[in-house]
Scaffold this motif. Structure first.
Motif, PDB file in Angstrom:
ATOM      1  N   ILE A 267       0.929  -1.038   0.066  1.00 13.25           N
ATOM      2  CA  ILE A 267      -0.100  -0.116  -0.137  1.00 13.25           C
ATOM      3  C   ILE A 267       0.842   1.413  -0.008  1.00 13.25           C
ATOM      4  CG2 ILE A 267      -1.689   1.458   1.402  1.00 13.25           C
ATOM      5  CD1 ILE A 267      -2.698  -1.491   2.194  1.00 13.25           C
ATOM      6  N   LEU A 268       1.999   1.439   0.903  1.00  5.93           N
ATOM      7  CA  LEU A 268       2.715   2.414   1.196  1.00  5.93           C
ATOM      8  C   LEU A 268       3.367   2.517  -0.423  1.00  5.93           C
ATOM      9  CD1 LEU A 268       4.402   2.395   4.494  1.00  5.93           C
ATOM     10  CD2 LEU A 268       2.182   3.534   3.944  1.00  5.93           C
ATOM     11  N   SER A 269       4.091   1.543  -1.023  1.00  6.11           N
ATOM     12  CA  SER A 269       4.798   1.596  -2.498  1.00  6.11           C
ATOM     13  C   SER A 269       3.658   2.195  -3.335  1.00  6.11           C
ATOM     14  CB  SER A 269       5.154   0.266  -2.742  1.00  6.11           C
ATOM     15  OG  SER A 269       5.805   0.409  -4.097  1.00  6.11           O
ATOM     16  N   TRP A 271       1.206   3.964  -2.998  1.00  2.00           N
ATOM     17  CA  TRP A 271       0.935   5.540  -2.640  1.00  2.00           C
ATOM     18  C   TRP A 271       1.839   6.517  -2.778  1.00  2.00           C
ATOM     19  CZ3 TRP A 271      -2.864   8.877  -1.919  1.00  2.00           C
ATOM     20  CH2 TRP A 271      -2.599  10.253  -1.188  1.00  2.00           C
ATOM     21  N   PHE A 272       3.111   6.335  -2.309  1.00  2.00           N
ATOM     22  CA  PHE A 272       4.367   7.001  -2.487  1.00  2.00           C
ATOM     23  C   PHE A 272       4.853   7.052  -3.994  1.00  2.00           C
ATOM     24  CE2 PHE A 272       4.575   6.539   2.175  1.00  2.00           C
ATOM     25  CZ  PHE A 272       4.479   7.860   2.346  1.00  2.00           C
ATOM     26  N   THR A 273       4.976   5.996  -4.854  1.00  2.00           N
ATOM     27  CA  THR A 273       5.684   5.891  -6.041  1.00  2.00           C
ATOM     28  C   THR A 273       4.629   6.327  -7.088  1.00  2.00           C
ATOM     29  OG1 THR A 273       5.283   3.714  -6.147  1.00  2.00           O
ATOM     30  CG2 THR A 273       7.225   4.274  -5.339  1.00  2.00           C
ATOM     31  N   GLN A 274       3.259   5.712  -7.016  1.00  2.75           N
ATOM     32  CA  GLN A 274       2.275   5.896  -8.064  1.00  2.75           C
ATOM     33  C   GLN A 274       1.065   6.778  -7.770  1.00  2.75           C
ATOM     34  OE1 GLN A 274       3.125   4.524 -11.054  1.00  2.75           O
ATOM     35  NE2 GLN A 274       4.834   3.514 -10.408  1.00  2.75           N
ATOM     36  N   GLN A 275       0.858   7.040  -6.654  1.00  4.67           N
ATOM     37  CA  GLN A 275      -0.092   7.690  -6.129  1.00  4.67           C
ATOM     38  C   GLN A 275      -1.441   6.970  -6.171  1.00  4.67           C
ATOM     39  OE1 GLN A 275      -0.182  11.203  -4.631  1.00  4.67           O
ATOM     40  NE2 GLN A 275       1.714  10.324  -4.284  1.00  4.67           N
ATOM     41  N   GLU A 276      -1.212   5.782  -5.978  1.00  2.00           N
ATOM     42  CA  GLU A 276      -2.372   5.057  -5.984  1.00  2.00           C
ATOM     43  C   GLU A 276      -2.749   4.555  -4.562  1.00  2.00           C
ATOM     44  OE1 GLU A 276      -1.975   1.699  -9.648  1.00  2.00           O
ATOM     45  OE2 GLU A 276      -0.386   1.574  -7.998  1.00  2.00           O
ATOM     46  N   GLY A 277      -4.029   4.220  -4.261  1.00  2.00           N
ATOM     47  CA  GLY A 277      -4.457   3.764  -2.898  1.00  2.00           C
ATOM     48  C   GLY A 277      -5.042   4.673  -2.175  1.00  2.00           C
ATOM     49  N   GLY A 278      -5.652   5.761  -2.828  1.00  2.00           N
ATOM     50  CA  GLY A 278      -6.026   6.913  -2.168  1.00  2.00           C
ATOM     51  C   GLY A 278      -7.170   6.665  -1.257  1.00  2.00           C
ATOM     52  N   ILE A 280      -7.801   3.926   0.312  1.00  4.98           N
ATOM     53  CA  ILE A 280      -7.138   3.258   1.701  1.00  4.98           C
ATOM     54  C   ILE A 280      -6.673   4.414   2.642  1.00  4.98           C
ATOM     55  CG2 ILE A 280      -5.568   1.623   2.450  1.00  4.98           C
ATOM     56  CD1 ILE A 280      -5.865   0.303  -0.356  1.00  4.98           C
ATOM     57  N   VAL A 281      -5.841   5.192   1.968  1.00  2.78           N
ATOM     58  CA  VAL A 281      -4.905   6.237   2.752  1.00  2.78           C
ATOM     59  C   VAL A 281      -5.779   7.220   3.225  1.00  2.78           C
ATOM     60  CG1 VAL A 281      -3.289   7.882   2.835  1.00  2.78           C
ATOM     61  CG2 VAL A 281      -2.959   5.965   1.471  1.00  2.78           C
ATOM     62  N   ALA A 282      -7.058   7.671   2.621  1.00  3.40           N
ATOM     63  CA  ALA A 282      -8.089   8.663   3.071  1.00  3.40           C
ATOM     64  C   ALA A 282      -8.735   8.015   4.225  1.00  3.40           C
ATOM     65  CB  ALA A 282      -8.939   8.765   1.998  1.00  3.40           C
ATOM     66  N   ARG A 283      -9.021   6.740   4.501  1.00  2.00           N
ATOM     67  CA  ARG A 283      -9.604   6.372   5.677  1.00  2.00           C
ATOM     68  C   ARG A 283      -8.560   6.672   6.996  1.00  2.00           C
ATOM     69  NH1 ARG A 283     -12.141   3.968   1.811  1.00  2.00           N
ATOM     70  NH2 ARG A 283     -14.177   3.198   2.117  1.00  2.00           N
ATOM     71  N   ALA A 284      -7.377   6.670   6.760  1.00  2.00           N
ATOM     72  CA  ALA A 284      -6.403   7.140   7.940  1.00  2.00           C
ATOM     73  C   ALA A 284      -6.057   8.543   7.788  1.00  2.00           C
ATOM     74  CB  ALA A 284      -5.304   6.258   7.820  1.00  2.00           C
ATOM     75  N   ASP A 285      -7.042   9.576   7.391  1.00  2.00           N
ATOM     76  CA  ASP A 285      -6.865  11.012   7.329  1.00  2.00           C
ATOM     77  C   ASP A 285      -5.338  11.580   6.524  1.00  2.00           C
ATOM     78  OD1 ASP A 285      -9.207  11.497   8.716  1.00  2.00           O
ATOM     79  OD2 ASP A 285      -7.815  11.005  10.515  1.00  2.00           O
ATOM     80  N   ASN A 287      -2.995   9.943   6.309  1.00  2.00           N
ATOM     81  CA  ASN A 287      -1.541   9.612   7.194  1.00  2.00           C
ATOM     82  C   ASN A 287      -1.324   8.181   6.690  1.00  2.00           C
ATOM     83  OD1 ASN A 287       0.417   9.145   8.981  1.00  2.00           O
ATOM     84  ND2 ASN A 287      -0.337  10.381  10.473  1.00  2.00           N
ATOM     85  N   PRO A 288      -0.376   8.066   5.947  1.00  2.00           N
ATOM     86  CA  PRO A 288       0.008   6.586   5.698  1.00  2.00           C
ATOM     87  C   PRO A 288       0.373   5.571   6.686  1.00  2.00           C
ATOM     88  CG  PRO A 288       1.161   8.103   4.055  1.00  2.00           C
ATOM     89  CD  PRO A 288       0.545   8.836   5.292  1.00  2.00           C
ATOM     90  N   GLU A 289       1.236   6.365   7.771  1.00  2.00           N
ATOM     91  CA  GLU A 289       1.479   5.687   8.878  1.00  2.00           C
ATOM     92  C   GLU A 289       0.398   5.042   9.589  1.00  2.00           C
ATOM     93  OE1 GLU A 289       4.233   8.205  11.233  1.00  2.00           O
ATOM     94  OE2 GLU A 289       5.789   7.983   9.737  1.00  2.00           O
ATOM     95  N   LYS A 290      -0.862   5.483   9.641  1.00  2.00           N
ATOM     96  CA  LYS A 290      -1.792   5.064  10.525  1.00  2.00           C
ATOM     97  C   LYS A 290      -2.937   4.201   9.709  1.00  2.00           C
ATOM     98  CE  LYS A 290      -2.058   9.084  13.379  1.00  2.00           C
ATOM     99  NZ  LYS A 290      -2.750  10.376  13.993  1.00  2.00           N
ATOM    100  N   VAL A 291      -2.417   3.777   8.458  1.00  2.00           N
ATOM    101  CA  VAL A 291      -3.251   2.809   7.662  1.00  2.00           C
ATOM    102  C   VAL A 291      -3.354   1.449   8.506  1.00  2.00           C
ATOM    103  CG1 VAL A 291      -3.500   1.409   5.607  1.00  2.00           C
ATOM    104  CG2 VAL A 291      -2.849   3.926   5.468  1.00  2.00           C
ATOM    105  N   THR A 292      -4.633   0.876   8.529  1.00  2.00           N
ATOM    106  CA  THR A 292      -4.665  -0.186   9.112  1.00  2.00           C
ATOM    107  C   THR A 292      -5.342  -1.364   8.234  1.00  2.00           C
ATOM    108  OG1 THR A 292      -6.981   0.092  10.115  1.00  2.00           O
ATOM    109  CG2 THR A 292      -5.167   0.903  11.351  1.00  2.00           C
TER     110      THR A 292
END
Length: 406
Positions: A267-269, A271-278, A280-285, A287-292
């Motif tokens: 998920i982090l890869s 988000w940070f490399t392709q701006q994918e997974g918005g 998922i990350v949106a549910r953690a405000d 903040n990728p570190e808080k993704v569960t």
């Protein structure tokens, strides 16, 4: 032989009352296939031991209303301990799994001897105040990942926590003066699934996909441990030849592709490399570190393309592993557990399709794949199940009982 038969009857009467009570003497005699006089003798002893209590009367079938008997879950209490890579969970449970106290102690990346010392210190903080005010504890039951010698209470191998040949039972018993049980967490969960869930299977694979990947195996209604106790290390089954190197020394291990740390990294890869997974990350405000894991499951269930892409990848790897087990072991059922797997309906649907296409028809006959029925406290129930199996011989004579009632 007479003593052995009495033990069988006693265990079966007690466990029938525990699982199906309240029951009358006549009902117990019919189910165990013994006389009511034998049941009366057994009940008198169980009531004297405080395992069984009278609870009112049942409906009359023409004569006096029958007395009903129920299990007394407060006969004793246990201290249940679940060891995890990142935390240590403890609770006081009665014999039905009801919690009286609970604490979670964070591990903070300690390993090896430091982890064991942290466990003993945490246990001391939790146990001593309870022991001073309570006298009905039957023991401490500890479940943990890795290869465990349950008979001697030794953690033989846990690479992630750097635990090797740890005589945990002896150390905890010396520290607290209580009987201690130590078991592999997934073996414990298999027993718990049978006692507290809905898993009446004699041949079963319990597959946990969480921080790591492992399995508990039931063969002929008993836990299958293998020669050295390491059966069930399905997380180290190769699903990608020449794939990612693993801490076990193998390559392409299932765990490195479907465990939550692997999915989180994916998920982090994205988000940070392709701006994918918005989604998922949106549910953690954002903040990728808080993704569960829950964020991931929610996004997949709502049809997020990136989440479903990961689900498709997961399903492919898991299907390879389960199909291998189906062909090799031919279980009646596979029960799935894990925060990013349970309630992940897209994953379960795709997984079923892939297994149906891959596996031979003969091994799919009457085969079931389902989610765990244990809920959030499953590891604590696993610890209780270990003690029940030893203290009350739960499940010891299930085969005998099934034959008698068949």
């Amino acid at each position: 032989m007479k003593t052995k038969l009495h033990e069988v009857n006693r265990v079966n009467v007690l466990n029938l009352i525990r699982a199906q009570g309240p029951l009358s003497k006549a009902e117990l005699a019919e189910k165990v296939q013994v006389s009511q006089t034998t049941v009366s003798t057994i009940l008198a002893k169980l009531m004297k031991e405080d395992y069984v209590m009278e609870e009112g009367t049942g409906d009359s079938t023409g004569g006096r209303k029958p007395v009903l008997y129920r299990f007394n879950p407060n006969k004793a209490f246990i201290i249940a301990v679940s060891l995890r890579n990142s935390s240590i969970q403890m609770a006081v449970l009665n014999l039905s799994g009801e919690r009286k106290n609970e604490m979670v102690y964070q591990v903070q990346n300690v390993k090896g001897d430091a982890y064991v010392e942290h466990l003993l210190k945490s246990l001391s903080l939790f146990v001593h105040p309870i022991l001073e005010s309570h006298s009905k504890f039957v023991g401490i039951s500890i479940v943990c990942p890795g290869v465990v010698d349950a008979k001697n209470g030794v953690i033989l191998y846990n690479a992630k926590l750097d635990l090797y040949q740890i005589e945990l039972k002896q150390r905890v018993e010396e520290a607290f003066g209580l009987q201690v049980f130590v078991e592999n967490d997934l073996n414990a969960l298999v027993v718990a699934e049978k006692l507290f869930g809905d898993a009446p299977y004699q041949e079963m694979l319990y597959l946990s996909i969480d921080e790591g990947v492992g399995a508990g195996l039931v063969v002929h209604d008993h836990i299958f441990r293998g020669y050295s106790g390491s059966a069930g290390e399905i997380g180290h089954m190769s699903v990608v030849p020449g794939g990612i190197g693993c801490s076990c020394g193998n390559q392409g291990c299932l765990e490195n592709y479907v465990s939550w740390p692997a999915i989180y990294a994916r998920i982090l890869s994205g988000w940070f490399t392709q701006q994918e997974g918005g989604a998922i990350v949106a549910r953690a405000d954002f903040n990728p570190e808080k993704v569960t894991a829950i964020h991931f499951v929610e996004a997949a269930c709502e049809g997020d393309p990136f989440a479903l892409k990961i689900v498709e990848e997961m399903a492919e790897y898991i299907a390879v592993a389960i199909t291998n087990v189906l062909h090799f072991m031919n279980p009646q059922a596979v029960i799935l557990n894990g925060a990013h797997v349970v309630n992940n309906e897209p994953l379960l649907a795709i997984l079923r399709e892939k297994i149906e296409k891959r596996a031979m028809n003969i091994v799919q006959k009457d085969f079931e794949m389902r989610q765990t029925a244990l809920g959030n406290d499953m590891n604590l129930l696993g610890a209780l199940a270990v003690l029940l199996q030893d203290e009350m011989q739960v499940g010891k004579y299930n085969v005998f009982l099934r034959q008698q009632n068949g």
